[in-house]
Design a protein around this motif. Structure first.
Motif, PDB file in Angstrom:
ATOM      1  N   GLY A  14      10.891  -7.226  12.751  1.00  0.00           N
ATOM      2  CA  GLY A  14      11.809  -6.866  12.090  1.00  0.00           C
ATOM      3  C   GLY A  14      12.556  -5.633  12.678  1.00  0.00           C
ATOM      4  N   GLY A  15      13.843  -5.961  12.820  1.00  0.00           N
ATOM      5  CA  GLY A  15      14.619  -4.805  13.169  1.00  0.00           C
ATOM      6  C   GLY A  15      15.644  -4.017  12.373  1.00  0.00           C
ATOM      7  N   GLY A  16      15.160  -3.689  11.196  1.00  0.00           N
ATOM      8  CA  GLY A  16      15.990  -2.844  10.142  1.00  0.00           C
ATOM      9  C   GLY A  16      15.633  -1.571  10.139  1.00  0.00           C
ATOM     10  N   VAL A  17      15.861  -0.958   9.107  1.00  0.00           N
ATOM     11  CA  VAL A  17      16.029   0.497   8.987  1.00  0.00           C
ATOM     12  C   VAL A  17      14.355   0.976   9.298  1.00  0.00           C
ATOM     13  CG1 VAL A  17      15.641   0.512   6.535  1.00  0.00           C
ATOM     14  CG2 VAL A  17      16.090   2.692   7.711  1.00  0.00           C
ATOM     15  N   GLY A  18      13.348   0.213   8.535  1.00  0.00           N
ATOM     16  CA  GLY A  18      12.140   0.322   8.888  1.00  0.00           C
ATOM     17  C   GLY A  18      11.562   0.307  10.160  1.00  0.00           C
ATOM     18  N   GLY A  19      11.866  -0.984  10.805  1.00  0.00           N
ATOM     19  CA  GLY A  19      11.350  -1.119  12.173  1.00  0.00           C
ATOM     20  C   GLY A  19      11.980  -0.140  12.961  1.00  0.00           C
ATOM     21  N   GLY A 248      -5.298  -4.049  11.046  1.00  0.00           N
ATOM     22  CA  GLY A 248      -4.374  -4.237  12.263  1.00  0.00           C
ATOM     23  C   GLY A 248      -3.097  -4.540  11.824  1.00  0.00           C
ATOM     24  N   VAL A 249      -2.963  -5.340  10.736  1.00  0.00           N
ATOM     25  CA  VAL A 249      -1.794  -5.971  10.342  1.00  0.00           C
ATOM     26  C   VAL A 249      -1.199  -5.008   9.122  1.00  0.00           C
ATOM     27  CG1 VAL A 249      -0.610  -7.914   9.391  1.00  0.00           C
ATOM     28  CG2 VAL A 249      -2.414  -8.215  10.754  1.00  0.00           C
ATOM     29  N   HIS A 250      -0.081  -4.650   9.302  1.00  0.00           N
ATOM     30  CA  HIS A 250       0.730  -3.764   8.005  1.00  0.00           C
ATOM     31  C   HIS A 250       2.186  -4.332   7.723  1.00  0.00           C
ATOM     32  CE1 HIS A 250      -2.633  -0.793   8.855  1.00  0.00           C
ATOM     33  NE2 HIS A 250      -2.273  -1.034  10.394  1.00  0.00           N
ATOM     34  N   LEU A 251       2.310  -3.920   6.505  1.00  0.00           N
ATOM     35  CA  LEU A 251       3.897  -4.067   6.178  1.00  0.00           C
ATOM     36  C   LEU A 251       4.540  -2.892   5.713  1.00  0.00           C
ATOM     37  CD1 LEU A 251       3.008  -6.705   3.293  1.00  0.00           C
ATOM     38  CD2 LEU A 251       3.526  -7.060   5.843  1.00  0.00           C
ATOM     39  N   ILE A 252       5.683  -2.899   5.935  1.00  0.00           N
ATOM     40  CA  ILE A 252       6.660  -1.560   5.559  1.00  0.00           C
ATOM     41  C   ILE A 252       7.961  -2.063   4.886  1.00  0.00           C
ATOM     42  CG2 ILE A 252       5.684   0.179   6.914  1.00  0.00           C
ATOM     43  CD1 ILE A 252       8.158  -0.247   8.939  1.00  0.00           C
ATOM     44  N   GLY A 253       8.727  -1.156   4.214  1.00  0.00           N
ATOM     45  CA  GLY A 253       9.834  -1.616   3.585  1.00  0.00           C
ATOM     46  C   GLY A 253       9.815  -2.374   2.585  1.00  0.00           C
ATOM     47  N   ASP A 254      10.904  -3.304   2.384  1.00  0.00           N
ATOM     48  CA  ASP A 254      10.819  -4.049   1.269  1.00  0.00           C
ATOM     49  C   ASP A 254       9.920  -5.246   0.967  1.00  0.00           C
ATOM     50  OD1 ASP A 254      13.039  -3.030   0.231  1.00  0.00           O
ATOM     51  OD2 ASP A 254      14.625  -4.104   1.449  1.00  0.00           O
ATOM     52  N   LEU A 264      15.339   6.141   2.185  1.00  0.00           N
ATOM     53  CA  LEU A 264      14.197   7.033   2.417  1.00  0.00           C
ATOM     54  C   LEU A 264      12.998   6.617   2.160  1.00  0.00           C
ATOM     55  CD1 LEU A 264      15.962  10.276   0.815  1.00  0.00           C
ATOM     56  CD2 LEU A 264      15.687   9.342   3.189  1.00  0.00           C
ATOM     57  N   LEU A 265      12.555   5.759   0.993  1.00  0.00           N
ATOM     58  CA  LEU A 265      11.145   5.386   0.846  1.00  0.00           C
ATOM     59  C   LEU A 265      10.781   4.563   2.188  1.00  0.00           C
ATOM     60  CD1 LEU A 265       8.800   4.813  -0.712  1.00  0.00           C
ATOM     61  CD2 LEU A 265       9.689   2.989  -1.729  1.00  0.00           C
ATOM     62  N   THR A 266      11.722   3.638   2.649  1.00  0.00           N
ATOM     63  CA  THR A 266      11.321   2.898   3.872  1.00  0.00           C
ATOM     64  C   THR A 266      10.979   3.543   5.029  1.00  0.00           C
ATOM     65  OG1 THR A 266      12.613   0.960   3.067  1.00  0.00           O
ATOM     66  CG2 THR A 266      12.188   1.091   5.452  1.00  0.00           C
ATOM     67  N   GLN A 267      11.923   4.552   5.446  1.00  0.00           N
ATOM     68  CA  GLN A 267      11.754   5.430   6.471  1.00  0.00           C
ATOM     69  C   GLN A 267      10.258   6.205   6.163  1.00  0.00           C
ATOM     70  OE1 GLN A 267      15.739   7.237   6.647  1.00  0.00           O
ATOM     71  NE2 GLN A 267      15.404   6.352   8.755  1.00  0.00           N
ATOM     72  N   GLY A 268      10.050   6.861   5.052  1.00  0.00           N
ATOM     73  CA  GLY A 268       8.695   7.660   4.861  1.00  0.00           C
ATOM     74  C   GLY A 268       7.843   6.689   5.159  1.00  0.00           C
ATOM     75  N   GLN A 269       7.699   5.574   4.629  1.00  0.00           N
ATOM     76  CA  GLN A 269       6.581   4.543   4.892  1.00  0.00           C
ATOM     77  C   GLN A 269       6.234   4.279   6.369  1.00  0.00           C
ATOM     78  OE1 GLN A 269       7.649   0.892   3.041  1.00  0.00           O
ATOM     79  NE2 GLN A 269       6.518   1.331   1.060  1.00  0.00           N
ATOM     80  N   ALA A 270       7.307   4.198   7.192  1.00  0.00           N
ATOM     81  CA  ALA A 270       7.321   4.083   8.609  1.00  0.00           C
ATOM     82  C   ALA A 270       6.862   5.416   9.273  1.00  0.00           C
ATOM     83  CB  ALA A 270       8.820   3.915   9.138  1.00  0.00           C
ATOM     84  N   ALA A 271       7.210   6.520   8.725  1.00  0.00           N
ATOM     85  CA  ALA A 271       6.695   7.872   9.347  1.00  0.00           C
ATOM     86  C   ALA A 271       5.027   7.797   9.068  1.00  0.00           C
ATOM     87  CB  ALA A 271       7.302   8.926   8.901  1.00  0.00           C
ATOM     88  N   GLN A 272       4.856   7.596   7.830  1.00  0.00           N
ATOM     89  CA  GLN A 272       3.522   7.502   7.520  1.00  0.00           C
ATOM     90  C   GLN A 272       2.670   6.767   8.319  1.00  0.00           C
ATOM     91  OE1 GLN A 272       2.340   6.561   3.664  1.00  0.00           O
ATOM     92  NE2 GLN A 272       0.566   7.942   3.546  1.00  0.00           N
ATOM     93  N   LEU A 273       3.174   5.445   8.566  1.00  0.00           N
ATOM     94  CA  LEU A 273       2.251   4.458   9.163  1.00  0.00           C
ATOM     95  C   LEU A 273       2.175   4.614  10.850  1.00  0.00           C
ATOM     96  CD1 LEU A 273       0.769   1.876   9.438  1.00  0.00           C
ATOM     97  CD2 LEU A 273       3.100   0.509   9.670  1.00  0.00           C
ATOM     98  N   ALA A 274       3.342   5.227  11.319  1.00  0.00           N
ATOM     99  CA  ALA A 274       3.342   5.607  12.898  1.00  0.00           C
ATOM    100  C   ALA A 274       2.101   6.731  12.983  1.00  0.00           C
ATOM    101  CB  ALA A 274       4.571   6.408  13.228  1.00  0.00           C
ATOM    102  N   GLN A 276      -0.428   6.975  11.379  1.00  0.00           N
ATOM    103  CA  GLN A 276      -1.777   6.381  10.892  1.00  0.00           C
ATOM    104  C   GLN A 276      -2.258   5.415  12.083  1.00  0.00           C
ATOM    105  OE1 GLN A 276      -1.828   3.803   7.457  1.00  0.00           O
ATOM    106  NE2 GLN A 276      -3.598   2.365   8.298  1.00  0.00           N
ATOM    107  N   LEU A 277      -1.375   4.868  12.797  1.00  0.00           N
ATOM    108  CA  LEU A 277      -1.522   3.833  13.902  1.00  0.00           C
ATOM    109  C   LEU A 277      -2.001   4.785  14.925  1.00  0.00           C
ATOM    110  CD1 LEU A 277       1.214   1.118  13.513  1.00  0.00           C
ATOM    111  CD2 LEU A 277      -0.901   1.147  12.788  1.00  0.00           C
ATOM    112  N   ASP A 278      -1.298   5.885  15.301  1.00  0.00           N
ATOM    113  CA  ASP A 278      -1.681   6.742  16.410  1.00  0.00           C
ATOM    114  C   ASP A 278      -2.981   7.255  16.266  1.00  0.00           C
ATOM    115  OD1 ASP A 278      -0.584   8.467  18.840  1.00  0.00           O
ATOM    116  OD2 ASP A 278      -1.088  10.184  17.242  1.00  0.00           O
ATOM    117  N   PHE A 279      -3.599   7.528  15.010  1.00  0.00           N
ATOM    118  CA  PHE A 279      -4.933   8.190  14.931  1.00  0.00           C
ATOM    119  C   PHE A 279      -5.966   6.639  15.126  1.00  0.00           C
ATOM    120  CE2 PHE A 279      -8.486   8.495  12.125  1.00  0.00           C
ATOM    121  CZ  PHE A 279      -9.058   9.638  12.519  1.00  0.00           C
TER     122      PHE A 279
END
Length: 282
Positions: A14-19, A248-254, A264-274, A276-279
């Motif tokens: 998915g290549g929307g705002v979240g991706g 290992g499977v995650h969802l973000i956005g809608d 903003l919520l979608t972008q916040g989810q993406a930042a938080q997940l990034a 988490q994944l890095d850790f």
């Protein structure tokens, strides 16, 4: 001859705002990624948005499309596979994914950011408009009689816009109005007719008119919210018996069914997940 498998940290479906946001964060964290987007262009619904994103701090006048252009410029688009879909997923030291192009990608983590589509029990037609977008109103002439279906912010915002264009607008809500107080206050200052508690609506385009419960309109506009992507039903091995997702499977956005979705919520989810994944990737 089999095609070489690309080895990456994260595959983003998915290549929307979240991706896009997730890809930008992963780049900053030094992680490898790929985006698979079924459309021929990144951006999802935001690429068609002419509306000012009033809730973006310090950018009150920027439109969705303008904001998206800045986001796209911040990632390396050679890693974005457009007009492609994930056709197969198997578990093999991570997630081995086959794309419609024939490419094979093995990712340690899999993120679905496929968004949602406008929901409507009525099929879109020349005079039945489904979902937001001011450009959709170009054919509607002033003085047209328009039925707007829905009781949320999208419905009221478009009803008010049509009223400003001197259309005769009737608003039909399946239950009570649930829009923000700002829109409700604006509504009170108009001549828009409001009908609540309308769970049963018959809508049909008939020639150059639309029939709504035997009432005749020039156009009908449907804003009944959004239905999250059902892409996960194509890959049952990613779901667990308790309705959770495989590790290992995650969802973000809608796709997360957030009660009050926003960019903003979608972008916040993406930042938080990034982070988490890095850790987790270590």
């Amino acid at each position: 001859m089999s095609q070489e498998i690309q080895e990456i940290d994260v595959l983003i479906v998915g290549g929307g705002v979240g991706g896009i946001t997730l890809a930008q964060w992963l780049t900053g964290l030094g992680r490898s990624w790929r985006i698979v987007e079924q459309e021929g262009e990144l951006g999802g619904a935001l690429k068609h948005s002419e509306y000012p994103l009033k809730w973006i701090p310090a950018l009150p006048q920027i439109s969705g499309a303008q904001y998206l252009a800045q986001m796209k410029a911040a990632i390396d688009q050679q890693y974005c596979y457009l007009a492609q879909q994930v056709q197969s997923i198997s578990l093999a030291d991570g997630f081995e994914c086959g794309l419609s192009s024939g490419q094979q990608i093995r990712a340690k983590k899999l993120v679905f950011a496929c968004g949602a589509s406008p929901y409507s029990p009525f099929k879109a037609a020349e005079r039945i408009i489904v979902g937001p977008g001011l450009a959709r109103f170009n054919a509607i002439e002033p003085a047209s009689r328009v039925a707007v279906l829905g009781g949320g912010d999208n419905a009221l915002e478009h009803a008010l816009f049509l009223h400003q264009r001197h259309c005769r607008v009737d608003l039909y809500a399946r239950d009570q109005l649930r829009a923000s107080s700002a829109f409700l206050q604006q509504l009170q200052a108009t001549r828009i007719q409001v009908f609540t508690q309308c769970p049963q609506i018959e809508l049909l385009q008939q020639g150059e008119k639309v029939l709504l419960n035997q009432q005749q309109y020039d156009y009908a506009c449907v804003y009944y919210g959004y239905a999250p992507s059902n892409i996960l039903t194509k890959f049952p091995l990613l779901s667990l018996p308790d309705s959770g997702l495989r590790e290992g499977v995650h969802l973000i956005g809608d796709m997360t069914n957030a009660p009050f979705p926003s960019v903003l919520l979608t972008q916040g989810q993406a930042a938080q997940l990034a982070k988490q994944l890095d850790f987790e990737l270590g």
